[in-house]
Design an enzyme around this catalytic site. Sequence first.
Site, PDB file in Angstrom:
ATOM      1  N   ASP A  33       0.794  -1.186  -0.121  1.00  0.00           N
ATOM      2  CA  ASP A  33       0.117   0.015   0.046  1.00  0.00           C
ATOM      3  C   ASP A  33       0.809   1.306   0.132  1.00  0.00           C
ATOM      4  O   ASP A  33       2.138   1.174   0.595  1.00  0.00           O
ATOM      5  CB  ASP A  33      -0.894  -0.025   1.297  1.00  0.00           C
ATOM      6  CG  ASP A  33      -2.188   0.938   1.108  1.00  0.00           C
ATOM      7  OD1 ASP A  33      -3.188   0.591   0.830  1.00  0.00           O
ATOM      8  OD2 ASP A  33      -1.700   2.092   1.007  1.00  0.00           O
ATOM      9  N   ILE A  34       0.725   2.199  -0.879  1.00  0.00           N
ATOM     10  CA  ILE A  34       1.072   3.347  -0.922  1.00  0.00           C
ATOM     11  C   ILE A  34       1.410   4.378   0.306  1.00  0.00           C
ATOM     12  O   ILE A  34       2.243   5.229   0.591  1.00  0.00           O
ATOM     13  CB  ILE A  34       0.954   4.333  -2.153  1.00  0.00           C
ATOM     14  CG1 ILE A  34       1.928   5.198  -2.632  1.00  0.00           C
ATOM     15  CG2 ILE A  34      -0.451   5.062  -1.660  1.00  0.00           C
ATOM     16  CD1 ILE A  34       1.559   5.829  -3.993  1.00  0.00           C
ATOM     17  N   ASN A  91     -12.945  -3.425   2.073  1.00  0.00           N
ATOM     18  CA  ASN A  91     -13.950  -2.200   2.166  1.00  0.00           C
ATOM     19  C   ASN A  91     -15.017  -2.423   1.106  1.00  0.00           C
ATOM     20  O   ASN A  91     -14.336  -2.517  -0.002  1.00  0.00           O
ATOM     21  CB  ASN A  91     -13.288  -0.777   2.157  1.00  0.00           C
ATOM     22  CG  ASN A  91     -12.627  -0.841   3.645  1.00  0.00           C
ATOM     23  OD1 ASN A  91     -13.051  -1.018   4.750  1.00  0.00           O
ATOM     24  ND2 ASN A  91     -11.175  -0.207   3.529  1.00  0.00           N
ATOM     25  N   GLY A  97     -16.080   2.823   3.348  1.00  0.00           N
ATOM     26  CA  GLY A  97     -15.080   3.992   2.745  1.00  0.00           C
ATOM     27  C   GLY A  97     -13.968   3.458   1.830  1.00  0.00           C
ATOM     28  O   GLY A  97     -12.959   3.883   1.816  1.00  0.00           O
ATOM     29  N   GLN A  98     -14.778   2.469   1.046  1.00  0.00           N
ATOM     30  CA  GLN A  98     -14.026   2.057  -0.066  1.00  0.00           C
ATOM     31  C   GLN A  98     -13.612   3.208  -0.944  1.00  0.00           C
ATOM     32  O   GLN A  98     -14.548   3.811  -1.638  1.00  0.00           O
ATOM     33  CB  GLN A  98     -14.532   1.006  -1.061  1.00  0.00           C
ATOM     34  CG  GLN A  98     -14.053   0.454  -2.135  1.00  0.00           C
ATOM     35  CD  GLN A  98     -14.766  -0.640  -3.048  1.00  0.00           C
ATOM     36  OE1 GLN A  98     -15.919  -0.964  -2.504  1.00  0.00           O
ATOM     37  NE2 GLN A  98     -14.137  -1.070  -4.133  1.00  0.00           N
ATOM     38  N   HIS A 104     -10.217  -4.988  -3.734  1.00  0.00           N
ATOM     39  CA  HIS A 104      -8.929  -5.290  -3.233  1.00  0.00           C
ATOM     40  C   HIS A 104      -9.149  -5.909  -1.757  1.00  0.00           C
ATOM     41  O   HIS A 104     -10.040  -5.454  -0.839  1.00  0.00           O
ATOM     42  CB  HIS A 104      -8.226  -4.151  -3.197  1.00  0.00           C
ATOM     43  CG  HIS A 104      -8.789  -2.985  -2.510  1.00  0.00           C
ATOM     44  ND1 HIS A 104      -9.692  -2.108  -3.354  1.00  0.00           N
ATOM     45  CD2 HIS A 104      -8.446  -2.096  -1.447  1.00  0.00           C
ATOM     46  CE1 HIS A 104      -9.963  -1.208  -2.647  1.00  0.00           C
ATOM     47  NE2 HIS A 104      -9.247  -1.248  -1.612  1.00  0.00           N
ATOM     48  N   LEU A 105      -8.228  -6.709  -1.211  1.00  0.00           N
ATOM     49  CA  LEU A 105      -8.191  -7.288   0.106  1.00  0.00           C
ATOM     50  C   LEU A 105      -6.829  -6.603   0.746  1.00  0.00           C
ATOM     51  O   LEU A 105      -5.699  -6.540   0.221  1.00  0.00           O
ATOM     52  CB  LEU A 105      -7.915  -8.663   0.053  1.00  0.00           C
ATOM     53  CG  LEU A 105      -8.223  -9.600   1.414  1.00  0.00           C
ATOM     54  CD1 LEU A 105      -9.679  -9.547   1.542  1.00  0.00           C
ATOM     55  CD2 LEU A 105      -7.843 -11.090   1.237  1.00  0.00           C
ATOM     56  N   HIS A 106      -6.980  -5.993   2.126  1.00  0.00           N
ATOM     57  CA  HIS A 106      -5.683  -5.501   2.590  1.00  0.00           C
ATOM     58  C   HIS A 106      -5.505  -6.525   3.571  1.00  0.00           C
ATOM     59  O   HIS A 106      -6.074  -7.293   4.467  1.00  0.00           O
ATOM     60  CB  HIS A 106      -6.194  -4.080   3.537  1.00  0.00           C
ATOM     61  CG  HIS A 106      -6.867  -2.901   2.753  1.00  0.00           C
ATOM     62  ND1 HIS A 106      -6.308  -1.882   2.943  1.00  0.00           N
ATOM     63  CD2 HIS A 106      -7.944  -2.633   2.241  1.00  0.00           C
ATOM     64  CE1 HIS A 106      -6.851  -0.912   2.300  1.00  0.00           C
ATOM     65  NE2 HIS A 106      -8.184  -1.510   2.023  1.00  0.00           N
TER      66      HIS A 106
HETATM   67  P1  AMP Z   1      -9.910   1.276   0.144  1.00  0.00           P
HETATM   68  O1  AMP Z   1     -10.276   2.635   1.210  1.00  0.00           O
HETATM   69  O2  AMP Z   1     -10.166   0.125   0.846  1.00  0.00           O
HETATM   70  O3  AMP Z   1     -10.391   1.431  -1.084  1.00  0.00           O
HETATM   71  O4  AMP Z   1      -8.237   1.290   0.101  1.00  0.00           O
HETATM   72  C1  AMP Z   1      -7.663   1.896  -0.865  1.00  0.00           C
HETATM   73  C2  AMP Z   1      -5.878   1.592  -0.705  1.00  0.00           C
HETATM   74  O5  AMP Z   1      -5.458   2.016  -1.668  1.00  0.00           O
HETATM   75  C3  AMP Z   1      -5.785   2.861   0.462  1.00  0.00           C
HETATM   76  O6  AMP Z   1      -5.171   2.106   1.507  1.00  0.00           O
HETATM   77  C4  AMP Z   1      -4.722   3.741  -0.238  1.00  0.00           C
HETATM   78  O7  AMP Z   1      -3.349   3.870   0.442  1.00  0.00           O
HETATM   79  C5  AMP Z   1      -4.201   2.543  -1.514  1.00  0.00           C
HETATM   80  N1  AMP Z   1      -3.731   3.130  -2.507  1.00  0.00           N
HETATM   81  C6  AMP Z   1      -4.141   4.297  -3.427  1.00  0.00           C
HETATM   82  N2  AMP Z   1      -3.428   4.482  -4.208  1.00  0.00           N
HETATM   83  C7  AMP Z   1      -2.281   3.477  -4.355  1.00  0.00           C
HETATM   84  C8  AMP Z   1      -1.156   3.092  -5.233  1.00  0.00           C
HETATM   85  N3  AMP Z   1      -0.914   4.015  -6.420  1.00  0.00           N
HETATM   86  N4  AMP Z   1      -0.276   2.185  -4.708  1.00  0.00           N
HETATM   87  C9  AMP Z   1      -0.753   1.526  -3.982  1.00  0.00           C
HETATM   88  N5  AMP Z   1      -1.777   1.918  -2.842  1.00  0.00           N
HETATM   89  C10 AMP Z   1      -2.363   2.812  -3.258  1.00  0.00           C
END
Ligand code: AMP
Length: 122
Positions: A33-34, A91, A97-98, A104-106
């Site tokens: 994650d960024i 999410n 809060g997606q 995607h899975l965290h």
């Molecule tokens: P969500 O809120 O569950 O949709 O999570 C989206 C996630 O994507 C967040 O944790 C962001 O930090 C992550 N994210 C957004 N852009 C990037 C990117 N370019 N590379 C890696 N992670 C990202």
Amino acid sequence: MAYDKDNIFAKILRGEIPCKKVYEDEHVLAFHDISPQAPIHVLVIPKGAYVSWDDFSQSASEAEIVGFVRAAGRIARDLGVVEPGYRVLANSGADAGQEVPHFHLHIFAGRRLGRMIAPARD
Ligand code: AMP
């Protein structure tokens, strides 16, 4: 919701923007994650165009679903987080809060992760 092919994860899948890759196979890509919210914070995404968990669980093929679940478990093992433990989270939709409309899975790990859900703010 229709799939937006210009979402940020679609661009990562097409190689248009970079990622710190941790795993890839036929069905799955995983990368850091960024903006990590734990010492280890990895995102696992299907290569197919699915907006959310709801979309993926309803519309993905058996092979995609099995491949995704097996890969997520393997990634956690490869990261070495089975002991002392980790959290997986998806999410789905506005209340969760997606932010990125590609399922995607965290995977969170590397410290005590605290309560499962933050206290309500409203
Ligand atoms: P969500 O809120 O569950 O949709 O999570 C989206 C996630 O994507 C967040 O944790 C962001 O930090 C992550 N994210 C957004 N852009 C990037 C990117 N370019 N590379 C890696 N992670 C990202």
